[in-house]
Design a protein around this motif. Sequence first.
Motif, mmCIF file in Angstrom:
data_model
loop_
_atom_site.group_PDB
_atom_site.id
_atom_site.type_symbol
_atom_site.label_atom_id
_atom_site.label_comp_id
_atom_site.label_asym_id
_atom_site.label_seq_id
_atom_site.Cartn_x
_atom_site.Cartn_y
_atom_site.Cartn_z
ATOM 1 N N ILE A 137 0.849 -1.201 0.000
ATOM 2 C CA ILE A 137 0.000 0.000 0.000
ATOM 3 C C ILE A 137 0.881 1.247 0.000
ATOM 4 O O ILE A 137 0.661 2.182 -0.782
ATOM 5 C CB ILE A 137 -0.956 -0.005 1.209
ATOM 6 C CG1 ILE A 137 -2.030 -1.086 1.024
ATOM 7 C CG2 ILE A 137 -1.605 1.375 1.399
ATOM 8 C CD1 ILE A 137 -2.870 -1.345 2.266
ATOM 9 N N THR A 138 1.880 1.265 0.858
ATOM 10 C CA THR A 138 2.786 2.412 0.941
ATOM 11 C C THR A 138 3.462 2.668 -0.399
ATOM 12 O O THR A 138 3.530 3.811 -0.873
ATOM 13 C CB THR A 138 3.840 2.192 2.041
ATOM 14 O OG1 THR A 138 3.167 2.051 3.299
ATOM 15 C CG2 THR A 138 4.821 3.344 2.115
ATOM 16 N N LYS A 139 3.965 1.612 -1.017
ATOM 17 C CA LYS A 139 4.640 1.762 -2.315
ATOM 18 C C LYS A 139 3.676 2.264 -3.385
ATOM 19 O O LYS A 139 4.044 3.130 -4.194
ATOM 20 C CB LYS A 139 5.267 0.441 -2.746
ATOM 21 C CG LYS A 139 6.486 0.067 -1.937
ATOM 22 C CD LYS A 139 7.031 -1.292 -2.360
ATOM 23 C CE LYS A 139 8.228 -1.683 -1.530
ATOM 24 N NZ LYS A 139 8.791 -2.987 -1.951
ATOM 25 N N MET A 140 2.456 1.748 -3.397
ATOM 26 C CA MET A 140 1.485 2.191 -4.403
ATOM 27 C C MET A 140 1.115 3.650 -4.162
ATOM 28 O O MET A 140 0.963 4.414 -5.122
ATOM 29 C CB MET A 140 0.240 1.304 -4.389
ATOM 30 C CG MET A 140 -0.755 1.625 -5.484
ATOM 31 S SD MET A 140 -0.157 1.277 -7.165
ATOM 32 C CE MET A 140 -0.540 -0.462 -7.284
ATOM 33 N N GLU A 141 0.997 4.047 -2.891
ATOM 34 C CA GLU A 141 0.704 5.451 -2.588
ATOM 35 C C GLU A 141 1.843 6.355 -3.041
ATOM 36 O O GLU A 141 1.606 7.455 -3.552
ATOM 37 C CB GLU A 141 0.437 5.629 -1.088
ATOM 38 C CG GLU A 141 -0.896 5.071 -0.652
ATOM 39 C CD GLU A 141 -1.108 5.072 0.859
ATOM 40 O OE1 GLU A 141 -2.264 4.905 1.264
ATOM 41 O OE2 GLU A 141 -0.118 5.223 1.623
ATOM 42 N N LEU A 142 3.065 5.904 -2.871
ATOM 43 C CA LEU A 142 4.224 6.711 -3.243
ATOM 44 C C LEU A 142 4.449 6.771 -4.755
ATOM 45 O O LEU A 142 4.776 7.826 -5.298
ATOM 46 C CB LEU A 142 5.492 6.169 -2.569
ATOM 47 C CG LEU A 142 5.615 6.377 -1.075
ATOM 48 C CD1 LEU A 142 6.795 5.583 -0.515
ATOM 49 C CD2 LEU A 142 5.779 7.862 -0.760
ATOM 50 N N PHE A 143 4.304 5.626 -5.436
ATOM 51 C CA PHE A 143 4.742 5.540 -6.828
ATOM 52 C C PHE A 143 3.645 5.193 -7.832
ATOM 53 O O PHE A 143 3.874 5.283 -9.038
ATOM 54 C CB PHE A 143 5.852 4.477 -6.957
ATOM 55 C CG PHE A 143 6.958 4.653 -5.958
ATOM 56 C CD1 PHE A 143 7.777 5.771 -5.996
ATOM 57 C CD2 PHE A 143 7.185 3.704 -4.973
ATOM 58 C CE1 PHE A 143 8.805 5.939 -5.081
ATOM 59 C CE2 PHE A 143 8.212 3.866 -4.047
ATOM 60 C CZ PHE A 143 9.025 4.986 -4.098
ATOM 61 N N GLY A 149 7.020 4.931 -12.155
ATOM 62 C CA GLY A 149 7.026 4.320 -10.828
ATOM 63 C C GLY A 149 6.150 3.075 -10.787
ATOM 64 O O GLY A 149 6.538 2.053 -10.207
ATOM 65 N N LEU A 150 4.966 3.153 -11.402
ATOM 66 C CA LEU A 150 4.069 1.998 -11.450
ATOM 67 C C LEU A 150 4.704 0.868 -12.254
ATOM 68 O O LEU A 150 4.614 -0.303 -11.872
ATOM 69 C CB LEU A 150 2.711 2.389 -12.040
ATOM 70 C CG LEU A 150 1.667 1.277 -12.091
ATOM 71 C CD1 LEU A 150 1.383 0.711 -10.701
ATOM 72 C CD2 LEU A 150 0.372 1.817 -12.712
ATOM 73 N N TYR A 151 5.387 1.223 -13.346
ATOM 74 C CA TYR A 151 6.076 0.211 -14.155
ATOM 75 C C TYR A 151 7.129 -0.514 -13.312
ATOM 76 O O TYR A 151 7.225 -1.750 -13.344
ATOM 77 C CB TYR A 151 6.731 0.862 -15.375
ATOM 78 C CG TYR A 151 7.520 -0.113 -16.209
ATOM 79 C CD1 TYR A 151 6.879 -0.955 -17.127
ATOM 80 C CD2 TYR A 151 8.900 -0.215 -16.061
ATOM 81 C CE1 TYR A 151 7.601 -1.870 -17.874
ATOM 82 C CE2 TYR A 151 9.635 -1.129 -16.807
ATOM 83 C CZ TYR A 151 8.984 -1.946 -17.712
ATOM 84 O OH TYR A 151 9.705 -2.866 -18.444
ATOM 85 N N MET A 152 7.895 0.227 -12.547
ATOM 86 C CA MET A 152 8.937 -0.370 -11.700
ATOM 87 C C MET A 152 8.318 -1.235 -10.596
ATOM 88 O O MET A 152 8.811 -2.333 -10.315
ATOM 89 C CB MET A 152 9.826 0.714 -11.082
ATOM 90 C CG MET A 152 10.664 1.486 -12.094
ATOM 91 S SD MET A 152 11.812 0.437 -13.008
ATOM 92 C CE MET A 152 12.934 -0.010 -11.709
ATOM 93 N N LEU A 153 7.254 -0.740 -9.999
ATOM 94 C CA LEU A 153 6.560 -1.513 -8.960
ATOM 95 C C LEU A 153 6.015 -2.815 -9.539
ATOM 96 O O LEU A 153 6.152 -3.886 -8.931
ATOM 97 C CB LEU A 153 5.390 -0.688 -8.417
ATOM 98 C CG LEU A 153 5.471 -0.248 -6.981
ATOM 99 C CD1 LEU A 153 4.435 0.820 -6.709
ATOM 100 C CD2 LEU A 153 5.299 -1.393 -6.038
ATOM 101 N N ASN A 154 5.394 -2.716 -10.702
ATOM 102 C CA ASN A 154 4.844 -3.896 -11.366
ATOM 103 C C ASN A 154 5.960 -4.892 -11.687
ATOM 104 O O ASN A 154 5.799 -6.105 -11.507
ATOM 105 C CB ASN A 154 4.094 -3.482 -12.636
ATOM 106 C CG ASN A 154 3.308 -4.618 -13.232
ATOM 107 O OD1 ASN A 154 2.426 -5.181 -12.592
ATOM 108 N ND2 ASN A 154 3.623 -4.957 -14.469
ATOM 109 N N SER A 155 7.106 -4.379 -12.129
ATOM 110 C CA SER A 155 8.254 -5.243 -12.416
ATOM 111 C C SER A 155 8.759 -5.933 -11.149
ATOM 112 O O SER A 155 9.129 -7.109 -11.175
ATOM 113 C CB SER A 155 9.384 -4.437 -13.050
ATOM 114 O OG SER A 155 8.982 -3.923 -14.290
ATOM 115 N N GLU A 156 8.761 -5.202 -10.047
ATOM 116 C CA GLU A 156 9.165 -5.786 -8.763
ATOM 117 C C GLU A 156 8.231 -6.935 -8.379
ATOM 118 O O GLU A 156 8.675 -8.007 -7.962
ATOM 119 C CB GLU A 156 9.151 -4.709 -7.678
ATOM 120 C CG GLU A 156 9.510 -5.218 -6.302
ATOM 121 C CD GLU A 156 9.389 -4.143 -5.227
ATOM 122 O OE1 GLU A 156 9.061 -4.509 -4.083
ATOM 123 O OE2 GLU A 156 9.623 -2.955 -5.519
#
Length: 169
Positions: A137-143, A149-156
């Motif tokens: 949740i924190t990461k999605m709120e930040l990025f 940022g969403l692309y990097m999060l999705n890749s993670e």
Amino acid sequence: MNKKVADLINDQINKELYSAYLYLEFANFYDSIGLDGFDNWYRIQAQEERDHAMLFYQYLHNNDIKVELKAIDKPECELKDKMDPLKKGLEHEKYVTSLIDTIYAAAYEDHDFRTMQMLDWFVKEQGEEEKNASDMITKMELFGDDAKGLYMLNSEMAGRSYSAPSLTL
């Protein structure tokens, strides 16, 4: 093992299988909006929940208690936005923690130390599950509102792989 503890563990099998269904629903949602990494993360989460159910199943069998399989409810959740599964996931993990705590309290009351020892793994696991859900949740709120940022999060999230739990019953 007393009947109350056995019944609570039997019910937990159903709750863990429901959790797997719920996380598959989350994976399905993320797949439908093109976030294949989040889809992967929740498909793996569903596998973990099925394994948790099987650990409880095996524990009852190891104690010569017949498991009563029950109907698994269909997940009823409205998912409209990429944050919805994350928030519902954290809420659900807190609920599962309360279920584990209830079983633990019943085992403690009955001085069922073997069951308490088995549940220690699940208590620790639930702490990790809640932390993971909160961190997402924190990461999605930040990025999450920034395309890169969403692309990097999705890749993670796509990099998550499955490893079965190592709990000896």
